[in-house]
Design a protein around this motif. Structure first.
Motif: not given
Length: 170
Positions: A55-59, A68-72, A113-122, A155-163
C-alpha cells in the motif's frame, strides 16, 4: 505352450510393476489433495495480491523492500508481461516483449529492489535484448542508456506515489 522368452517375460513384469507404481502414486496424490484440486482451476493472480499488499502508506513490505519502489517498478513495467515477481524478495522479471513498431527485436527486464529506503541505489535494473536473425534469437546489447532510463522512470513513479501519500514513509 508359451512362445515368450524369459527375458521378454521379465521385461513385461518390470514395465507392469512400474505402471502400477505410477498409477498408485497418482491415486494417492489425487486423494491427498482434498479441496486443493479445485484450487488448480481457480484463476489466481499472485502479482495483484502482492501489489495490493504494498500500500502507498507503507514504506516497506514484509520482506524489507521499499513499497514505493515496488509499486513504481510494477507500474513502470506493466506494459510488459510479468514472468515472475516476488514482493518479499524485491524481484521482478518480465517475459520477452516485442514492441509493436520493432519486428524481430525483443526485450526482457529484471528489476531488483535492494533496500527499504527510497533511494536511487536501492534499485538495480537489467535489460536484455535479442534480435531475430535467420529464424533464431541472438543476444544483442541494448542501448547504453536503456537500463538507466527505466531506472529513472521507476524512481520518478516511486517518488510520485510517495508524494501522493503526503511524503510519509510510514
Amino acid at each position: 505352450m508359451s512362445t515368450t522368452r524369459p527375458c521378454q517375460t521379465s521385461l513385461y513384469v518390470r514395465h507392469t510393476t512400474h505402471l502400477v507404481a505410477v498409477l498408485t502414486l497418482f491415486t494417492l496424490t489425487a486423494c491427498s489433495g482434498g479441496d486443493k484440486a479445485s484450487d488448480l482451476t481457480a484463476p489466481r493472480n499472485h502479482l495483484l495480491s502482492e501489489d495490493r499488499g504494498a500500500t502507498g502508506g507503507d514504506d516497506q513490505l514484509n520482506g524489507g523492500v521499499n513499497a514505493y519502489l515496488w509499486r513504481g517498478a510494477l507500474d513502470t513495467l506493466s506494459f510488459m508481461p510479468i514472468a515472475s515477481a516476488d514482493a518479499v524478495g524485491g524481484f521482478i522479471l518480465t517475459d520477452w516483449y516485442t514492441p509493436p513498431a520493432a519486428h524481430g527485436e525483443r526485450f526482457k527486464i529484471t528489476a531488483y529492489i535492494l533496500d527499504r529506503r527510497l533511494r536511487s541505489d536501492a534499485l538495480r535494473v537489467s535489460v536484455f535484448r535479442q534480435m531475430q536473425q535467420d529464424g533464431a534469437w541472438i543476444d544483442t546489447p541494448p542501448a547504453a542508456n536503456m537500463a538507466s532510463d527505466i531506472t529513472s522512470k521507476i524512481l520518478a513513479r516511486a517518488r510520485e506515489l510517495r508524494a501522493d501519500n503526503g511524503n510519509r514513509d510510514n
